[in-house]
Design a protein around this motif. Structure first.
Motif, PDB file in Angstrom:
ATOM      1  N   VAL A  87       0.752  -1.206   0.007  1.00  0.00           N
ATOM      2  CA  VAL A  87       0.059  -0.064  -0.144  1.00  0.00           C
ATOM      3  C   VAL A  87       0.760   1.194  -0.091  1.00  0.00           C
ATOM      4  CG1 VAL A  87      -1.808   1.329   1.252  1.00  0.00           C
ATOM      5  CG2 VAL A  87      -2.080  -1.129   1.273  1.00  0.00           C
ATOM      6  N   VAL A  88       0.535   1.996  -0.904  1.00  0.00           N
ATOM      7  CA  VAL A  88       1.550   3.238  -1.092  1.00  0.00           C
ATOM      8  C   VAL A  88       0.554   4.492  -0.747  1.00  0.00           C
ATOM      9  CG1 VAL A  88       2.755   4.667  -2.718  1.00  0.00           C
ATOM     10  CG2 VAL A  88       2.773   2.259  -3.006  1.00  0.00           C
ATOM     11  N   VAL A  89       1.023   5.342   0.241  1.00  0.00           N
ATOM     12  CA  VAL A  89       0.241   6.304   0.761  1.00  0.00           C
ATOM     13  C   VAL A  89       1.002   7.525   0.521  1.00  0.00           C
ATOM     14  CG1 VAL A  89      -0.553   7.109   3.123  1.00  0.00           C
ATOM     15  CG2 VAL A  89      -0.468   4.720   2.637  1.00  0.00           C
ATOM     16  N   ALA A  90       0.462   8.596   0.117  1.00  0.00           N
ATOM     17  CA  ALA A  90       1.070  10.020  -0.005  1.00  0.00           C
ATOM     18  C   ALA A  90       0.238  11.071   0.767  1.00  0.00           C
ATOM     19  CB  ALA A  90       1.204  10.088  -1.542  1.00  0.00           C
ATOM     20  N   GLY A  91       0.958  12.078   0.938  1.00  0.00           N
ATOM     21  CA  GLY A  91       0.278  13.241   1.536  1.00  0.00           C
ATOM     22  C   GLY A  91       0.123  13.200   2.997  1.00  0.00           C
ATOM     23  N   GLU A  92      -1.053  13.734   3.412  1.00  0.00           N
ATOM     24  CA  GLU A  92      -0.937  13.855   4.820  1.00  0.00           C
ATOM     25  C   GLU A  92      -2.069  12.699   5.505  1.00  0.00           C
ATOM     26  OE1 GLU A  92      -2.929  17.728   5.236  1.00  0.00           O
ATOM     27  OE2 GLU A  92      -1.171  18.984   4.573  1.00  0.00           O
ATOM     28  N   VAL A  93      -1.189  12.096   6.550  1.00  0.00           N
ATOM     29  CA  VAL A  93      -2.164  10.884   7.191  1.00  0.00           C
ATOM     30  C   VAL A  93      -2.540  11.811   8.507  1.00  0.00           C
ATOM     31  CG1 VAL A  93      -2.266   8.783   7.934  1.00  0.00           C
ATOM     32  CG2 VAL A  93      -0.793   9.170   5.943  1.00  0.00           C
ATOM     33  N   ASP A  94      -3.717  12.063   8.953  1.00  0.00           N
ATOM     34  CA  ASP A  94      -4.345  12.536   9.735  1.00  0.00           C
ATOM     35  C   ASP A  94      -5.434  11.872  10.309  1.00  0.00           C
ATOM     36  OD1 ASP A  94      -6.066  13.529   8.171  1.00  0.00           O
ATOM     37  OD2 ASP A  94      -5.122  15.576   8.245  1.00  0.00           O
ATOM     38  N   MET A  95      -6.385  12.639  11.248  1.00  0.00           N
ATOM     39  CA  MET A  95      -7.580  12.114  11.634  1.00  0.00           C
ATOM     40  C   MET A  95      -8.534  11.806  10.634  1.00  0.00           C
ATOM     41  SD  MET A  95      -9.812  13.638  14.902  1.00  0.00           S
ATOM     42  CE  MET A  95     -10.784  14.908  13.964  1.00  0.00           C
ATOM     43  N   ALA A  96      -8.478  12.712   9.645  1.00  0.00           N
ATOM     44  CA  ALA A  96      -9.347  12.505   8.404  1.00  0.00           C
ATOM     45  C   ALA A  96      -9.199  11.718   7.471  1.00  0.00           C
ATOM     46  CB  ALA A  96      -9.491  13.881   7.693  1.00  0.00           C
ATOM     47  N   THR A  97      -7.795  11.039   7.519  1.00  0.00           N
ATOM     48  CA  THR A  97      -7.525  10.098   6.663  1.00  0.00           C
ATOM     49  C   THR A  97      -6.801   8.647   6.961  1.00  0.00           C
ATOM     50  OG1 THR A  97      -5.333  11.074   6.515  1.00  0.00           O
ATOM     51  CG2 THR A  97      -6.897  11.745   4.649  1.00  0.00           C
ATOM     52  N   ALA A  98      -6.561   8.780   8.303  1.00  0.00           N
ATOM     53  CA  ALA A  98      -6.074   7.502   8.695  1.00  0.00           C
ATOM     54  C   ALA A  98      -6.703   6.120   8.823  1.00  0.00           C
ATOM     55  CB  ALA A  98      -5.517   7.813  10.265  1.00  0.00           C
ATOM     56  N   ASP A  99      -8.183   6.260   8.750  1.00  0.00           N
ATOM     57  CA  ASP A  99      -9.044   5.086   8.504  1.00  0.00           C
ATOM     58  C   ASP A  99      -8.986   4.796   7.214  1.00  0.00           C
ATOM     59  OD1 ASP A  99     -10.781   3.442   9.901  1.00  0.00           O
ATOM     60  OD2 ASP A  99     -12.256   4.264   8.605  1.00  0.00           O
ATOM     61  N   THR A 100      -8.901   5.606   6.178  1.00  0.00           N
ATOM     62  CA  THR A 100      -8.860   5.370   4.996  1.00  0.00           C
ATOM     63  C   THR A 100      -7.694   4.466   4.598  1.00  0.00           C
ATOM     64  OG1 THR A 100     -10.120   7.357   4.388  1.00  0.00           O
ATOM     65  CG2 THR A 100      -8.835   6.050   2.372  1.00  0.00           C
ATOM     66  N   MET A 101      -6.524   4.759   5.287  1.00  0.00           N
ATOM     67  CA  MET A 101      -5.227   3.951   5.138  1.00  0.00           C
ATOM     68  C   MET A 101      -5.489   2.756   5.657  1.00  0.00           C
ATOM     69  SD  MET A 101      -1.492   4.788   6.537  1.00  0.00           S
ATOM     70  CE  MET A 101      -1.881   4.731   8.466  1.00  0.00           C
ATOM     71  N   ILE A 102      -5.985   2.291   6.849  1.00  0.00           N
ATOM     72  CA  ILE A 102      -6.216   1.125   7.433  1.00  0.00           C
ATOM     73  C   ILE A 102      -7.443   0.280   6.210  1.00  0.00           C
ATOM     74  CG2 ILE A 102      -7.509   0.020   8.989  1.00  0.00           C
ATOM     75  CD1 ILE A 102      -6.461   2.069  11.014  1.00  0.00           C
ATOM     76  N   GLN A 103      -8.273   0.979   6.200  1.00  0.00           N
ATOM     77  CA  GLN A 103      -9.317   0.185   5.212  1.00  0.00           C
ATOM     78  C   GLN A 103      -8.533  -0.054   3.767  1.00  0.00           C
ATOM     79  OE1 GLN A 103     -12.009  -1.074   6.400  1.00  0.00           O
ATOM     80  NE2 GLN A 103     -11.474   0.062   8.297  1.00  0.00           N
ATOM     81  N   THR A 104      -7.579   0.696   3.282  1.00  0.00           N
ATOM     82  CA  THR A 104      -6.991   0.022   1.949  1.00  0.00           C
ATOM     83  C   THR A 104      -6.330  -1.215   2.308  1.00  0.00           C
ATOM     84  OG1 THR A 104      -6.994   2.810   1.293  1.00  0.00           O
ATOM     85  CG2 THR A 104      -5.461   1.069   0.131  1.00  0.00           C
ATOM     86  N   VAL A 105      -5.474  -1.158   3.532  1.00  0.00           N
ATOM     87  CA  VAL A 105      -4.709  -2.217   3.667  1.00  0.00           C
ATOM     88  C   VAL A 105      -5.707  -3.493   4.020  1.00  0.00           C
ATOM     89  CG1 VAL A 105      -3.350  -3.309   5.441  1.00  0.00           C
ATOM     90  CG2 VAL A 105      -2.795  -1.057   4.712  1.00  0.00           C
ATOM     91  N   LEU A 106      -6.839  -3.343   4.530  1.00  0.00           N
ATOM     92  CA  LEU A 106      -7.781  -4.383   4.941  1.00  0.00           C
ATOM     93  C   LEU A 106      -8.438  -4.849   3.891  1.00  0.00           C
ATOM     94  CD1 LEU A 106      -8.759  -3.347   8.488  1.00  0.00           C
ATOM     95  CD2 LEU A 106      -6.893  -4.936   7.907  1.00  0.00           C
ATOM     96  N   ARG A 107      -8.718  -3.993   2.825  1.00  0.00           N
ATOM     97  CA  ARG A 107      -9.564  -4.291   1.849  1.00  0.00           C
ATOM     98  C   ARG A 107      -9.116  -5.542   0.955  1.00  0.00           C
ATOM     99  NH1 ARG A 107      -9.428   0.436  -1.144  1.00  0.00           N
ATOM    100  NH2 ARG A 107     -10.525   1.162   0.563  1.00  0.00           N
ATOM    101  N   GLU A 108      -7.892  -5.745   0.924  1.00  0.00           N
ATOM    102  CA  GLU A 108      -7.366  -7.098   0.369  1.00  0.00           C
ATOM    103  C   GLU A 108      -6.820  -8.018   1.423  1.00  0.00           C
ATOM    104  OE1 GLU A 108      -7.358  -7.255  -2.971  1.00  0.00           O
ATOM    105  OE2 GLU A 108      -7.997  -5.087  -3.380  1.00  0.00           O
TER     106      GLU A 108
END
Length: 104
Positions: free
Chosen positions: A23-44
């Motif tokens: 999973v490649v993440v770019a930009g700002e990981v904060d309260m608004a985006t951290a869950d999206t990062m987790i869900q991207t990992v858990l989706r596959e």
């Protein structure tokens, strides 16, 4: 004001290679985006996960919590590739020596 070709504030993309997920993440990981990062990992489904944070420019406590959750979910199977900013935040938070963290 037109930002033209300005990079996105946050993006996360996943690539699967057999049992390995990157999973490649770019930009700002904060309260608004951290869950999206987790869900991207858990989706596959994956046995091994590489979380590439080398393009992350901002990393807050919600992001730290997200990475710790992923480390708990994938014990011994998570590799985090940090940007300089991510390395610094993890080091300050006492997580700079975790087995899942690779040097920047």
């Amino acid at each position: 004001m037109d930002q033209g070709g300005a990079p996105p504030v946050f993006s996360a993309s996943a690539e699967v290679d057999g049992d390995h997920l990157r999973v490649v993440v770019a930009g700002e990981v904060d309260m608004a985006t951290a869950d999206t990062m987790i869900q991207t990992v858990l989706r596959e489904p994956a046995e091994r996960v590489t979380l590439d944070l080398r393009e992350v420019t901002f990393f807050d406590s919600a992001a730290i919590h997200a990475v710790v959750r992923l480390a708990q979910r994938f014990p011994g199977a998570l590799t985090v590739l940090p940007s300089r900013q991510v390395s610094r935040v993890l080091s300050i938070s006492g997580l700079g020596d975790q087995a899942w963290l690779r040097p920047a």
